[in-house]
Design a protein around this motif. Sequence first.
Motif, mmCIF file in Angstrom:
data_model
loop_
_atom_site.group_PDB
_atom_site.id
_atom_site.type_symbol
_atom_site.label_atom_id
_atom_site.label_comp_id
_atom_site.label_asym_id
_atom_site.label_seq_id
_atom_site.Cartn_x
_atom_site.Cartn_y
_atom_site.Cartn_z
ATOM 1 N N THR A 1 0.829 -1.212 0.000
ATOM 2 C CA THR A 1 0.000 0.000 0.000
ATOM 3 C C THR A 1 0.860 1.257 0.000
ATOM 4 O O THR A 1 0.638 2.179 -0.790
ATOM 5 N N PHE A 2 1.849 1.284 0.878
ATOM 6 C CA PHE A 2 2.732 2.451 0.952
ATOM 7 C C PHE A 2 3.552 2.606 -0.330
ATOM 8 O O PHE A 2 3.809 3.735 -0.785
ATOM 9 N N TYR A 3 3.972 1.485 -0.928
ATOM 10 C CA TYR A 3 4.753 1.555 -2.166
ATOM 11 C C TYR A 3 3.927 2.139 -3.305
ATOM 12 O O TYR A 3 4.411 2.990 -4.070
ATOM 13 N N LEU A 4 2.666 1.713 -3.409
ATOM 14 C CA LEU A 4 1.779 2.264 -4.435
ATOM 15 C C LEU A 4 1.525 3.756 -4.188
ATOM 16 O O LEU A 4 1.468 4.551 -5.136
ATOM 17 N N MET A 5 1.368 4.139 -2.911
ATOM 18 C CA MET A 5 1.217 5.564 -2.571
ATOM 19 C C MET A 5 2.445 6.356 -2.995
ATOM 20 O O MET A 5 2.338 7.476 -3.509
ATOM 21 N N THR A 6 3.629 5.763 -2.786
ATOM 22 C CA THR A 6 4.883 6.421 -3.181
ATOM 23 C C THR A 6 4.933 6.631 -4.688
ATOM 24 O O THR A 6 5.282 7.727 -5.167
ATOM 25 N N LEU A 7 4.600 5.583 -5.447
ATOM 26 C CA LEU A 7 4.624 5.678 -6.907
ATOM 27 C C LEU A 7 3.643 6.732 -7.415
ATOM 28 O O LEU A 7 4.003 7.610 -8.210
ATOM 29 N N ILE A 8 2.403 6.670 -6.935
ATOM 30 C CA ILE A 8 1.367 7.584 -7.418
ATOM 31 C C ILE A 8 1.667 9.027 -7.000
ATOM 32 O O ILE A 8 1.609 9.949 -7.818
ATOM 33 N N GLY A 9 2.001 9.227 -5.721
ATOM 34 C CA GLY A 9 2.225 10.577 -5.212
ATOM 35 C C GLY A 9 3.404 11.266 -5.853
ATOM 36 O O GLY A 9 3.316 12.434 -6.258
ATOM 37 N N ASN A 10 4.522 10.562 -5.978
ATOM 38 C CA ASN A 10 5.722 11.188 -6.537
ATOM 39 C C ASN A 10 5.621 11.377 -8.044
ATOM 40 O O ASN A 10 6.106 12.382 -8.581
ATOM 41 N N LEU A 11 4.983 10.433 -8.737
ATOM 42 C CA LEU A 11 4.746 10.632 -10.171
ATOM 43 C C LEU A 11 3.818 11.819 -10.406
ATOM 44 O O LEU A 11 3.996 12.582 -11.364
ATOM 45 N N PHE A 12 2.850 11.991 -9.531
ATOM 46 C CA PHE A 12 1.931 13.133 -9.616
ATOM 47 C C PHE A 12 2.694 14.454 -9.544
ATOM 48 O O PHE A 12 2.463 15.366 -10.351
ATOM 49 N N ILE A 13 3.615 14.566 -8.589
ATOM 50 C CA ILE A 13 4.405 15.800 -8.440
ATOM 51 C C ILE A 13 5.267 16.043 -9.670
ATOM 52 O O ILE A 13 5.339 17.167 -10.189
ATOM 53 N N ILE A 14 5.927 14.998 -10.169
ATOM 54 C CA ILE A 14 6.817 15.152 -11.321
ATOM 55 C C ILE A 14 6.037 15.590 -12.561
ATOM 56 O O ILE A 14 6.434 16.532 -13.266
ATOM 57 N N ILE A 15 4.929 14.916 -12.814
ATOM 58 C CA ILE A 15 4.127 15.230 -14.006
ATOM 59 C C ILE A 15 3.504 16.617 -13.903
ATOM 60 O O ILE A 15 3.526 17.398 -14.865
#
Length: 312
Positions: free
Chosen positions: A34-48
């Motif tokens: 769960t935390f790993y998916l949150m990391t992927l989604i949240g950080n990709l969101f900031i970059i994009i």
Amino acid sequence: MMKAKNASSEGYFVLRGFSNWPHLEVVLFMVILTFYLMTLIGNLFIIILSYLDSNLHNPMYFFLSNLSFLDLCYTTSSIPQFLVNLWGPEKTISYAGCMIQLYFSLALGTTECILLVVMSYDRYVAVCRPLHYTVLMHPRFCHLLAVASWVSGFTNSALHSSFIFWVPLCGHHQVDHFFCEVPALLQLSCVNTHANELTLMVTSSIFVLIPLILILSSYGAIAQAVLRMQSTTGLQKVFGTCGAHLMVVSLFFIPAMCIYLLPSSGNSQDQGKFIALFYTVVTPSLNPLIYTLRNKDVREAVKRLMGWEWEV
């Protein structure tokens, strides 16, 4: 007499992880996934978002995008392997895979220490030297600071990784951790590792304590400037951006100091696993929330991206 063998001759390590608590492994798998998916989604969101919205093309979001990419790489260097080991009976990693994991986790962790200093300097200039901000934080200089952060991290990691590569492990394969980390691998050696431990302590002091002192110095100067401010709006904006950064600094540096700078004790290995789990899984997933949850610039960027800017 039996000749001592290095683990490389067998070609694998066994990452024991949390095998002492087998009843926790299924729960840990679900929580960490769960935390790993949150990391992927949240950080990709900031970059994009930082890339697509021109209003976020400034030093603060440039460095924040670097931090997000760094967190993505850092968690991916160890967490997928850990999830595989938690799910199945096999908890092995190849010798080459272990050395690669060691190199990248150490490199990315060191890079984050330096990058957080750079971000604190950016906030210092924005608050204490606002009239000179565009000159001091020129895009070319910002790119230079980012490159210096990455180069410093990967150079420091090359030093440690080369030392570990030549340490004879005498056929030991059981790594008492969930990923390949310098202190855990040094415990497998059958020779005196005092020089390695001393080098780790010195470089950890350089890349953990000195950055922390610089960050606190920057925020000491920012605090003095804030106290002289008369504008309530200005105060709120400063506390919003700087408070978020200080929270990220605390979440990163406190666990790092516990692992690399505090003396070891009898129960420190189990404690160290949970501390490492926190800064490799929890902290990278919280960073996007901390920086964006109460960030007006990000909320407005999302509205513009979604075409909501004209709605009442």
